[in-house]
Scaffold this motif. Structure first.
Motif, PDB file in Angstrom:
ATOM      1  N   ARG A  85      17.710   1.068 -14.932  1.00 18.25           N
ATOM      2  CA  ARG A  85      16.732   2.082 -16.054  1.00 18.25           C
ATOM      3  C   ARG A  85      15.190   2.061 -16.170  1.00 18.25           C
ATOM      4  O   ARG A  85      14.765   3.379 -16.663  1.00 18.25           O
ATOM      5  N   ALA A 158      22.111   1.838 -22.405  1.00 14.78           N
ATOM      6  CA  ALA A 158      22.041   2.389 -23.705  1.00 14.78           C
ATOM      7  C   ALA A 158      21.661   0.457 -24.098  1.00 14.78           C
ATOM      8  O   ALA A 158      20.884   0.325 -25.142  1.00 14.78           O
ATOM      9  N   SER A 159      22.843   0.032 -23.109  1.00 16.89           N
ATOM     10  CA  SER A 159      23.330  -0.816 -24.114  1.00 16.89           C
ATOM     11  C   SER A 159      22.143  -2.294 -23.187  1.00 16.89           C
ATOM     12  O   SER A 159      21.903  -2.799 -23.573  1.00 16.89           O
ATOM     13  N   ASP A 161      19.341  -1.783 -23.295  1.00 18.75           N
ATOM     14  CA  ASP A 161      17.943  -1.506 -24.265  1.00 18.75           C
ATOM     15  C   ASP A 161      18.315  -2.833 -24.826  1.00 18.75           C
ATOM     16  O   ASP A 161      17.436  -3.663 -25.165  1.00 18.75           O
ATOM     17  N   ALA A 162      19.123  -2.657 -25.543  1.00 14.31           N
ATOM     18  CA  ALA A 162      19.756  -3.376 -26.873  1.00 14.31           C
ATOM     19  C   ALA A 162      19.754  -4.704 -26.131  1.00 14.31           C
ATOM     20  O   ALA A 162      19.229  -5.900 -26.968  1.00 14.31           O
ATOM     21  N   ASN A 164      18.132  -5.698 -23.465  1.00 17.07           N
ATOM     22  CA  ASN A 164      16.622  -5.757 -23.221  1.00 17.07           C
ATOM     23  C   ASN A 164      15.587  -5.282 -23.803  1.00 17.07           C
ATOM     24  O   ASN A 164      14.897  -4.408 -23.015  1.00 17.07           O
ATOM     25  N   PRO A 165      15.215  -5.569 -25.189  1.00 18.66           N
ATOM     26  CA  PRO A 165      13.983  -4.621 -25.761  1.00 18.66           C
ATOM     27  C   PRO A 165      12.798  -4.928 -25.091  1.00 18.66           C
ATOM     28  O   PRO A 165      11.943  -5.864 -24.632  1.00 18.66           O
ATOM     29  N   GLY A 166      12.339  -3.459 -25.155  1.00 23.73           N
ATOM     30  CA  GLY A 166      10.811  -3.197 -24.516  1.00 23.73           C
ATOM     31  C   GLY A 166      10.130  -3.371 -22.525  1.00 23.73           C
ATOM     32  O   GLY A 166       9.596  -3.471 -22.252  1.00 23.73           O
ATOM     33  N   GLU A 169       9.840  -0.064 -21.078  1.00 26.03           N
ATOM     34  CA  GLU A 169       8.253   0.162 -21.330  1.00 26.03           C
ATOM     35  C   GLU A 169       7.281  -0.032 -20.803  1.00 26.03           C
ATOM     36  O   GLU A 169       6.369  -0.014 -19.931  1.00 26.03           O
TER      37      GLU A 169
END
Length: 291
Positions: A85, A158-159, A161-162, A164-166, A169
């Motif tokens: 990711r 994309a999954s 990110d959903a 593991n938000p943040g 970044e």
């Protein structure tokens, strides 16, 4: 966008008309005169696109992923998908370089019938090559190890990110590894995306260490080689057995073997033509001879 019939070979930061490059082209060009040449590429053709090499000059020592590690160790899978990711954000701007474009041009000009590659980066197809045999699969495709469901890498990330938000970044400055993924730590709490159909383990649809190339894929590579008048190895040290098997096939057929590579390869002593140098400038100059 649909690739043009005859991909252009744009200007490159290298010097395609330098004396050493001209000599390389003069040595290679006769191999293309009587029959198409089979081309086998490795990681060295993609380094000029910004993808690090496992074994090239100056590359730090790294151990490629083994499939048994991936399947047996949940922590390993966390590191893998976290690195995938974070790396995707850093590698999103990677584009085919003049070497990839030159191979597509040689195919359009009838000098080769396609390209066999050990890479999983998809850059040959994006450059306009029409016949591409991906010996080790495609990194853009992910499949379930339980039900076989296939999906895109982008959908899995994309999954991620959903779940593991943040995370991406927070690790944006991580080092990029030779496979294009990032080297990240602190993954103990990472949630790995499961198969959306059955909940099974997802894996990239590529051939890892400890696996074999699917027989139909190797047969497609042999088909290109059987119709060729020579075999050109571009940007590979031939440290992987599959490429060596193709060299053995070429030797049994008695066709010339040519090499373009920075650094030694496993078959240097058996080459008819050996070019020490980067693939980008040599292939660009070679394709320009017929374009």
């Amino acid at each position: 966008m649909t690739p043009p019939d005859a991909p252009s070979t744009p200007d490159t930061p290298h010097t395609p008309d330098a004396p050493d490059t001209r000599a390389a082209v003069d040595a290679l060009a006769p191999l293309f005169e009587d029959a198409p040449v089979a081309v086998l590429t490795g990681a060295g053709i993609s380094t000029d696109s910004g993808i690090p090499d496992y074994r090239g000059a100056g590359s730090p020592p790294r151990t490629p992923m083994r499939i048994d590690q991936f399947m047996e160790d949940p922590q390993y899978r966390r590191r893998f998908w976290a690195g995938a990711r974070v790396g995707s954000a850093r590698m999103g701007g990677v584009q085919p370089n003049a070497g990839h474009l030159a191979i597509a041009h040689l195919e359009a000009a009838g000098r080769i019938d396609g390209v066999i590659t050990q890479n999983v980066d998809g850059l040959h197809r994006r450059a306009g090559s029409r016949t591409v045999v991906e010996l080790h699969g495609s990194g853009a495709v992910v499949r379930c190890t339980v039900c076989g469901h296939r999906t895109s890498r982008d959908e899995v990330l994309a999954s991620f990110d959903a779940l593991n938000p943040g995370f991406a970044e927070a690790h944006a400055g991580a080092e990029i590894a030779p496979d294009g993924d990032a080297v990240v730590g602190g993954v103990g709490d990472v949630l790995v995306p499961p198969c959306p159909v059955c909940g099974g383990i997802l894996r990239p649809d590529v051939v890892y260490f400890g696996e074999v190339v699917p027989p139909p894929v190797f047969a497609a590579a042999e088909s290109l080689l059987n119709g060729a008048g020579a075999l050109l190895l571009a940007g590979t040290s031939l440290a992987v057995n599959t490429g060596v098997r193709l060299v053995h096939r070429a030797e049994r057929r008695g066709i010339p073997i040519a090499i373009i590579n920075r650094g030694p390869t496993a078959v240097d002593a058996r080459a008819t033509v050996r070019i020490e140098g980067g693939t980008t400038e040599v292939l660009h100059a070679l394709a320009s001879r017929w374009g």
